[in-house]
Design a protein around this motif. Structure first.
Motif, PDB file in Angstrom:
ATOM      1  N   VAL A 274       9.713   7.247   1.001  1.00 58.46           N
ATOM      2  CA  VAL A 274       9.058   6.268   1.756  1.00 58.46           C
ATOM      3  C   VAL A 274       9.514   6.683   3.511  1.00 58.46           C
ATOM      4  O   VAL A 274      10.770   6.524   3.451  1.00 58.46           O
ATOM      5  CB  VAL A 274       9.573   4.840   1.174  1.00 58.46           C
ATOM      6  CG1 VAL A 274       8.757   3.899   2.122  1.00 58.46           C
ATOM      7  CG2 VAL A 274       9.439   4.747  -0.164  1.00 58.46           C
TER       8      VAL A 274
ATOM      9  N   ALA B 116      12.326   1.760  -4.449  1.00 51.68           N
ATOM     10  CA  ALA B 116      11.357   2.909  -4.845  1.00 51.68           C
ATOM     11  C   ALA B 116      12.301   4.241  -5.406  1.00 51.68           C
ATOM     12  O   ALA B 116      13.352   4.385  -5.078  1.00 51.68           O
ATOM     13  CB  ALA B 116      10.803   3.590  -3.387  1.00 51.68           C
TER      14      ALA B 116
ATOM     15  N   GLY C 228       1.845   1.403  -5.772  1.00 51.08           N
ATOM     16  CA  GLY C 228       1.310   0.398  -5.480  1.00 51.08           C
ATOM     17  C   GLY C 228      -0.171  -0.082  -5.456  1.00 51.08           C
ATOM     18  O   GLY C 228      -0.691   0.221  -6.432  1.00 51.08           O
TER      19      GLY C 228
ATOM     20  N   THR D 162       3.236   0.934   3.575  1.00 52.66           N
ATOM     21  CA  THR D 162       4.205   1.845   3.348  1.00 52.66           C
ATOM     22  C   THR D 162       3.514   3.308   3.815  1.00 52.66           C
ATOM     23  O   THR D 162       2.609   3.635   3.392  1.00 52.66           O
ATOM     24  CB  THR D 162       4.871   2.116   2.018  1.00 52.66           C
ATOM     25  OG1 THR D 162       4.113   2.734   1.212  1.00 52.66           O
ATOM     26  CG2 THR D 162       5.494   0.610   1.580  1.00 52.66           C
TER      27      THR D 162
ATOM     28  N   SER E  42       0.789  -1.200  -0.221  1.00 51.31           N
ATOM     29  CA  SER E  42      -0.104   0.029  -0.061  1.00 51.31           C
ATOM     30  C   SER E  42       1.038   1.261   0.016  1.00 51.31           C
ATOM     31  O   SER E  42       1.907   1.446   0.708  1.00 51.31           O
ATOM     32  CB  SER E  42      -0.697   0.005   1.253  1.00 51.31           C
ATOM     33  OG  SER E  42      -1.349   1.311   1.591  1.00 51.31           O
ATOM     34  N   ASP E  43       0.435   2.114  -0.953  1.00 50.12           N
ATOM     35  CA  ASP E  43       1.285   3.621  -0.938  1.00 50.12           C
ATOM     36  C   ASP E  43       0.220   4.718  -0.235  1.00 50.12           C
ATOM     37  O   ASP E  43      -0.867   4.893  -1.121  1.00 50.12           O
ATOM     38  CB  ASP E  43       1.857   3.841  -2.194  1.00 50.12           C
ATOM     39  CG  ASP E  43       2.185   5.353  -2.588  1.00 50.12           C
ATOM     40  OD1 ASP E  43       2.193   5.983  -1.505  1.00 50.12           O
ATOM     41  OD2 ASP E  43       2.146   5.746  -3.648  1.00 50.12           O
ATOM     42  N   SER E  44       0.483   4.878   0.881  1.00 50.41           N
ATOM     43  CA  SER E  44      -0.350   6.058   1.485  1.00 50.41           C
ATOM     44  C   SER E  44      -0.605   7.316   0.708  1.00 50.41           C
ATOM     45  O   SER E  44      -1.734   7.805   0.786  1.00 50.41           O
ATOM     46  CB  SER E  44      -0.067   6.184   2.935  1.00 50.41           C
ATOM     47  OG  SER E  44       1.450   6.750   2.868  1.00 50.41           O
TER      48      SER E  44
ATOM     49  N   GLN F  49       4.185   6.770   3.116  1.00 54.94           N
ATOM     50  CA  GLN F  49       4.875   7.131   1.895  1.00 54.94           C
ATOM     51  C   GLN F  49       4.240   8.365   1.149  1.00 54.94           C
ATOM     52  O   GLN F  49       2.650   8.472   1.312  1.00 54.94           O
ATOM     53  CB  GLN F  49       4.715   5.904   0.640  1.00 54.94           C
ATOM     54  CG  GLN F  49       5.495   6.325  -0.545  1.00 54.94           C
ATOM     55  CD  GLN F  49       5.874   4.891  -1.453  1.00 54.94           C
ATOM     56  OE1 GLN F  49       6.334   5.244  -2.366  1.00 54.94           O
ATOM     57  NE2 GLN F  49       5.097   3.970  -1.095  1.00 54.94           N
TER      58      GLN F  49
ATOM     59  N   HIS G   9       6.116   9.437 -10.251  1.00 54.00           N
ATOM     60  CA  HIS G   9       5.581   8.440  -8.904  1.00 54.00           C
ATOM     61  C   HIS G   9       4.864   7.462  -9.218  1.00 54.00           C
ATOM     62  O   HIS G   9       3.725   7.550  -9.739  1.00 54.00           O
ATOM     63  CB  HIS G   9       5.419   9.170  -7.773  1.00 54.00           C
ATOM     64  CG  HIS G   9       5.013   8.048  -6.550  1.00 54.00           C
ATOM     65  ND1 HIS G   9       5.941   7.509  -5.939  1.00 54.00           N
ATOM     66  CD2 HIS G   9       3.965   8.079  -6.047  1.00 54.00           C
ATOM     67  CE1 HIS G   9       5.668   6.979  -4.955  1.00 54.00           C
ATOM     68  NE2 HIS G   9       4.255   7.063  -5.058  1.00 54.00           N
ATOM     69  N   GLY G  10       5.312   6.228  -9.474  1.00 52.05           N
ATOM     70  CA  GLY G  10       4.140   5.004  -9.910  1.00 52.05           C
ATOM     71  C   GLY G  10       3.815   4.621 -11.167  1.00 52.05           C
ATOM     72  O   GLY G  10       2.943   3.989 -11.563  1.00 52.05           O
TER      73      GLY G  10
END
Ligand SMILES: Nc1ncnc2c1ncn2[C@@H]1O[C@H](COP(=O)(O)OP(=O)(O)OP(=O)(O)O)[C@@H](O)[C@H]1O
Ligand SMILES: Cc1ncc(CO)c(N)n1
Length: 273
Positions: free
Chosen positions: A49, A110, A19, A42, A12-14, A44, A209-210
């Motif tokens: 992170v 990351a 993620g 995470t 999980s990416d907050s 993040q 990002h991502g």
């Protein structure tokens, strides 16, 4: 109405850009019902992170069992798996449920440098997961770690793809996002016989990002709908290009991509015609 379903097994990416969150947003945009089994939480954001809290392998297995025994899944994506216990447990579940459309994004580090896969777990990815995978989608540094070779040229990438294919994965996509000083980025697909190349203009932005998660999730969604590997990669390239082009200026660091840009562009082009 037949409903295509995809399961992501990932962290999980907050911050919502990578993620599990990126995967579910991408599935939704591509009209696929999304489900998740979380491997780690995470803390993040766009700056990096700040904490990694892995779940037990048992917690991961129970989530997968809950999905496999009831809803089922047409395609599976793996992302951040963090350690060898989780990798072995996930591989076992893939075998139990006889899942064949397995897309492995071998997430390791990351963008800010935080480790999302323990060093000792690389062998588990190679020995347990890749032989079960239909598609693996490493970026260049990940392909280097998995093959043990340095990748500078396109020839090196082709050689790395052949090595990865020999580990049992049926299709290898080596992404071009990490090639520096070139205006054209090339994502390479190798199916064990032929190489295909997907070329895009490099977009100047810090908001990436991502990108890798979103790209592999788009491939997974297209595979869940019954499309070919080639078509799925082609659509994923278009999806991620629109998402990077229409990036979101949010957060103070490397912002997320825009998961709704691909559909928005499609709707706009329909209005114009
Ligand atoms: N600046 C850019 N302009 C255009 N396309 C890009 C750019 N950066 C990445 N891409 C594309 O995005 C996709 C993901 O590639 P990339 O190599 O960045 O993945 P990644 O390193 O695994 O991402 P991350 O680990 O940050 O999620 C590929 O299709 C790549 O070609
Ligand atoms: C949870 C998670 N998975 C994958 C990545 C790689 O982008 C990330 N930053 N965070």
């Amino acid at each position: 109405m037949s409903i295509s379903k995809a399961l992501t097994i990932a962290g999980s990416d907050s911050g919502g850009g990578a993620g599990i969150q990126a995967d579910l947003k991408t599935f939704q945009e591509l009209n696929v019902y999304g489900m998740s089994a979380i491997t780690a939480i995470t803390a993040q954001n766009t700056l990096g992170v700040h904490g990694v809290f892995p779940l037990t392998a048992e917690a991961v297995v129970q989530q997968i069992e809950a999905i496999g025994s009831d809803l089922g899944a047409d395609a599976i994506k793996t992302g951040m798996l963090f350690n060898s216990e989780i990798i072995e447990a996930v591989s076992e579940q893939i075998k139990i449920f006889n899942w064949s459309k397995v897309i492995v994004d071998p997430v390791m580090i990351a963008k800010g440098g935080a480790s999302l896969l323990q060093d000792e777990a690389v062998e588990a990815v190679k020995n347990h997961l890749l032989p079960l995978a239909l598609i693996v989608t490493p970026n260049i540094p990940e392909a280097e770690v998995l093959t043990g070779m340095k990748i500078h040229t396109l020839d090196d990438r082709r050689a790395a793809a052949e090595i990865l294919h020999s580990l049992g994965v049926k299709n290898v996509v080596i992404k071009g996002g990490h090639v520096e000083n070139e205006n054209q980025l090339v994502d390479l697909l190798y199916d064990g016989t032929e190489f295909s190349y997907f070329s895009s203009e490099r977009i100047e932005t810090k908001n990436t990002h991502g990108t890798g998660c979103t790209f592999a999730a788009a491939i997974t969604a297209e595979m869940a709908k019954g499309n070919t590997v080639y078509h799925s990669v082609e659509t994923a390239v278009s999806f991620i290009q629109e998402a990077i082009k229409e990036d979101l200026e949010i957060g103070q660091g490397h912002g997320p991509t825009n998961h709704w840009a691909y559909q928005q562009k499609k709707r706009q082009s329909l209005h114009v015609e």
